[in-house]
Every structure is written in C-alpha cells, then in structure tokens.
Write a protein that holds these residues in place. Structure first.
Motif, short mmCIF file in Angstrom:
data_model
loop_
_atom_site.label_atom_id
_atom_site.label_comp_id
_atom_site.label_asym_id
_atom_site.label_seq_id
_atom_site.Cartn_x
_atom_site.Cartn_y
_atom_site.Cartn_z
N ASP A 184 44.51 43.97 45.80
CA ASP A 184 44.58 45.24 45.08
C ASP A 184 45.69 45.26 44.05
OD1 ASP A 184 42.50 46.80 46.51
OD2 ASP A 184 43.81 46.41 48.23
N GLU A 185 46.76 44.53 44.33
CA GLU A 185 47.93 44.55 43.44
C GLU A 185 48.65 43.21 43.55
OE1 GLU A 185 52.10 47.12 43.16
OE2 GLU A 185 50.40 47.97 44.26
N TYR A 226 51.15 42.99 52.81
CA TYR A 226 51.86 42.16 51.84
C TYR A 226 51.68 40.70 52.24
CZ TYR A 226 55.60 40.72 48.66
OH TYR A 226 56.32 40.15 47.65
N VAL A 247 52.42 41.31 42.55
CA VAL A 247 53.79 41.48 42.10
C VAL A 247 54.48 40.11 42.11
CG1 VAL A 247 53.98 43.86 42.95
CG2 VAL A 247 54.69 41.96 44.42
N TYR A 300 45.07 48.24 51.87
CA TYR A 300 45.51 47.97 50.50
C TYR A 300 46.33 46.69 50.56
CZ TYR A 300 47.46 48.99 45.85
OH TYR A 300 47.81 48.94 44.52
N ILE A 340 48.70 43.84 48.79
CA ILE A 340 49.59 43.43 47.72
C ILE A 340 49.90 41.95 47.92
CG2 ILE A 340 51.84 43.77 46.60
CD1 ILE A 340 51.81 46.62 47.92
N ARG A 373 45.71 37.66 40.59
CA ARG A 373 45.30 38.99 40.12
C ARG A 373 43.78 39.10 40.02
NH1 ARG A 373 48.37 39.13 35.76
NH2 ARG A 373 50.00 40.29 36.81
N VAL A 416 58.78 46.75 47.18
CA VAL A 416 57.32 46.90 47.12
C VAL A 416 56.81 48.01 48.03
CG1 VAL A 416 55.13 45.69 47.52
CG2 VAL A 416 57.07 44.45 46.54
#
Length: 150
Positions: free
Chosen positions: A69-70, A7, A72, A32, A34, A63, A86
């Motif tokens: 990858d993601e 994150y 928010v 991954y 975020i 984005r 998250v």
C-alpha cells in the motif's frame, strides 16, 4: 476493530521470490502494508556492502507490487526509530532473524511499543547474496573467456 498496519522492511536488492514471499505473507496478516526499502547508507551499516540496484530503482520496483500500500525509505537500523517515523502495529521479518541477537533486540523493542513481531519462513534457496555470487561468477567467467580470445 483495530486496523493492522504492517511493516515489512528489507533491502529488496536484486528483487527475487523470497522478497515476494515476504510481502505476500505480510499482506495476509495486515490491513495496510508499508514496505520499508533500506537506504544505501543503512544497508552499508547492516550488511557492510552497498546494494547492487540503486535505491530509486528498488523503491520503484517495490512501489509497483500490488500487495504493497505504501513504500518508504528505511533509514533506520533500529526499528523503534522506524516505528516512530512510520507508525505500525505489526512488523514482519524472515525467520532467519528468530533467536538471533538482532531478532531478540527487535522483539524487545517492539514489545515495549505494543507492536507484534511476525516471522515468516525464509526462502533458503534464493537470496540476494546468492544471486550476487552467481553474477560475480558469471562476470569472472566472461572476463576469463575474453582474456583467452585476446
């Protein structure tokens, strides 16, 4: 093998190479990634000023970075709340946080959850604050020039 979900939260205002460096380093340390883009409200709470670039544009910029990858909306000044919303097991911050009150608070909160805190070198020569100052100087110079022409 545990999947490392990273994150990387930030305002990502006036997106610059320091933001890109944080995301590049983060990507190398997780499976991954975020990216949490700070809402206008949380930015006001944290920095006492609104971002220059609107939230929907900052989300679109981040984005579209292939390292992420993601994306928010980060409405959580307390990253324990972000973790609850998250879900991640490693959080990334610039090393300008290390040893500060907010960094110590972050480390304690994350340690209690079993989340690693990883610091990366802060890009000193570029920041949104410096870019904002430069834009303000340019704008005031243009206004001065216009008043001289009148």
């Amino acid at each position: 093998m545990t999947v490392r979900i990273g994150y990387a939260s930030g305002v990502y205002d006036l997106f610059h190479v320091g933001h890109l460096n944080l995301l590049k380093h983060a990507r190398q340390h997780c499976d991954y990634l975020i990216a949490g883009v700070a809402s206008t409200e949380s930015t006001l709470l944290m920095k006492n000023r609104e971002p220059v670039v609107p939230l929907h544009e900052r989300l679109e910029i981040v984005r579209n970075i292939r390292l992420v990858d993601e994306v928010v909306v980060d409405n959580y000044p307390d990253k324990v709340e972000a973790w609850r919303a998250v879900g991640f097991n490693v959080i990334f911050k610039g090393d300008d946080w290390r040893g500060t009150e907010k960094g110590v608070r972050l480390e304690a909160g994350m340690q209690a959850l079993g989340v690693d805190v990883v610091y990366f070198p802060y890009t000193v020569h570029t920041s949104s604050t410096l870019l904002r100052r430069a834009l303000n100087l340019l704008e005031s110079g243009l206004e001065d020039n216009e008043s001289l022409k009148a």
